[in-house]
Design a protein around this motif. Structure first.
Motif, short mmCIF file in Angstrom:
data_model
loop_
_atom_site.label_atom_id
_atom_site.label_comp_id
_atom_site.label_asym_id
_atom_site.label_seq_id
_atom_site.Cartn_x
_atom_site.Cartn_y
_atom_site.Cartn_z
N GLN A 203 0.83 -1.21 0.00
CA GLN A 203 0.00 0.00 0.00
C GLN A 203 0.87 1.26 0.00
OE1 GLN A 203 -0.57 -2.72 1.86
NE2 GLN A 203 -2.72 -2.91 2.52
N CYS A 243 -4.80 4.02 11.39
CA CYS A 243 -5.15 2.92 12.29
C CYS A 243 -6.43 2.26 11.83
CB CYS A 243 -5.29 3.41 13.73
SG CYS A 243 -6.50 4.72 13.86
N ASN A 254 -2.88 -1.43 13.31
CA ASN A 254 -2.68 -0.81 12.01
C ASN A 254 -1.99 -1.85 11.14
OD1 ASN A 254 -2.94 1.62 10.36
ND2 ASN A 254 -0.71 1.66 10.38
C1 LIG Z 1 -7.04 5.73 7.09
S1 LIG Z 1 -7.12 4.12 7.68
C2 LIG Z 1 -5.91 3.34 6.74
C3 LIG Z 1 -5.43 2.06 7.37
O1 LIG Z 1 -6.07 0.93 6.75
C4 LIG Z 1 -5.07 0.14 6.15
O2 LIG Z 1 -5.37 -1.22 6.13
P1 LIG Z 1 -5.87 -1.87 4.72
O3 LIG Z 1 -4.98 -1.32 3.65
O4 LIG Z 1 -5.68 -3.36 4.98
O5 LIG Z 1 -7.31 -1.47 4.60
C5 LIG Z 1 -3.84 0.41 6.96
O6 LIG Z 1 -3.86 -0.27 8.19
C6 LIG Z 1 -3.97 1.91 7.11
O7 LIG Z 1 -3.20 2.48 8.11
#
Ligand SMILES: CSC[C@H]1O[C@H](OP(=O)(O)O)[C@H](O)[C@@H]1O
Length: 354
Positions: A203, A243, A254
């Motif tokens: 990401q 988070c 997170n």
């Molecule tokens: C603004 S919250 C973003 C938070 O969500 C992400 O997880 P994912 O990509 O698996 O949805 C990641 O923990 C980010 O910090």
């Protein structure tokens, strides 16, 4: 001046066509494609496969999905419509377990449904649409407020390290951890952002580096194992992360790897901030031990990004999607109502009372 990347709506309702429009984040940075989803199964799949991702964006998508799923109902009574709504709500709630926004948004939609008790089916459906739009609109203002509070912690020209993507596409707008970066850019802060690539789903490389490059922010992509050297070399003056669920004592879930970054920041005496909408703070969770950590498929580690597997056939893997950063490692938790400092069991409830 409006930043072009922050106006991208990664999640949007097209009510006229009974459609949820999602920016497919699995295709970034190579392709910008919007999906038009009508079926609950497709919305569930989009959340599970991280086509829509990021705690606030997942909550917004679930709220729109709950509305669209209920809108389809042919129920003629409040009670029958509630039964159909509940089926949709409970189904969407099974898509991912860790980000509390998914459950917070669905619970809020249920509470609105109950507030409309006794009203006509048409009026209830209209209320659900309004509630889902409110959730999105509020998140935009919440992220901007988080950005303002976080910016008060930073100085122009600072090096900022971030992990995963807590950017504009993970929310209604601005992001959480990246919100101060965008607000700071508008004010000439000229931050130097270091983005961890964030294996296994990258990401940071695919989304944060893309967002910030598109926005003209100075961003440097690093491998996750380089966080220590950039801190040691004095390139980093603060760490900002998003988070998915903050427990009552401040333990924060997170993206996997975040707790390691926090330990490094503690070692190098660098402030480590978690940027958290109140919708991501779960006071029912006493500590991080109560947070359900999603486990994801092996292929994300072994083959997803390679022309060929970089691991021996059938190798056993362990792929937790998140980890919990102990509250003792967190300098402050930035919310839309201000910054909470330890002891979090006392400071977090006060954030809800402002
Ligand atoms: C603004 S919250 C973003 C938070 O969500 C992400 O997880 P994912 O990509 O698996 O949805 C990641 O923990 C980010 O910090």
């Amino acid at each position: 001046m409006q930043n072009p990347v922050t106006v991208i709506q990664s999640v949007r309702l097209d009510d006229e066509n009974d459609t949820l429009v999602l920016l497919d984040q699995t295709l970034l940075p190579n392709e910008t494609k919007f999906l038009e989803l009508k079926e609950m199964e497709d919305i569930w799949e989009a959340i599970y496969q991280l086509k829509v991702r990021g705690a606030p964006a997942i909550g917004i998508a679930a709220a729109y999905g709950a509305y669209l799923g209920t809108k389809k109902s042919t129920a003629e009574t409040y009670e029958a419509l509630f039964a159909d709504f509940t089926k949709v709500k409970d189904y969407l709630a099974t898509s991912r377990p860790t980000a509390v926004n998914l459950f917070w948004a669905l619970k809020r939609m249920e509470e609105r449904f109950k507030q409309e008790a006794g009203k006509s089916v048409a009026k209830v459906k209209a209320a659900l649409k309004e509630e889902s739009e409110n959730i999105r609109a509020e998140d935009e203002k919440i992220c901007e407020a988080i950005g303002e509070h976080a910016l008060s912690l930073l100085e122009p020209g600072w090096g900022i390290l971030t992990h995963c993507n807590a950017g504009t596409i993970a929310t209604a707008k601005y992001g959480t951890a990246l919100a101060p970066i965008y607000l700071g850019q508008e004010k000439g802060y000229n931050f130097n952002v270091y983005a961890d690539e964030t294996r296994p789903l990258l990401q940071g490389a695919r989304l944060t580096a893309w967002e910030l490059q598109q926005a003209g922010v100075d961003v440097t992509l690093i491998c996750d194992n380089m966080a220590s050297i950039v801190m040691k070399e004095g390139k980093i003056q603060a760490v900002l992360v998003g988070c998915d669920r903050v427990a009552a004592n401040g333990d924060s879930a997170n993206k996997i790897g975040t707790s390691g970054v926090a330990i490094l920041a503690k070692h190098y005496n660098i402030p480590f901030y978690v940027c958290a909408p109140l919708s991501t703070i779960d006071l029912e969770c006493k500590t991080g031990d109560d947070i359900h950590i999603e486990l994801r498929p092996s292929e994300e580690i072994t083959t997803k990004w390679y022309e060929q597997s970089m691991a021996p056939e059938g190798v056993q893997t362990y792929n937790p999607a998140f980890d919990v950063t102990d509250h003792s490692l967190i300098t402050g938790i930035v919310t839309e109502n201000g910054i909470a400092y330890a002891p979090y069991t006392e400071s977090l409830p006060k954030m809800f009372k402002k």
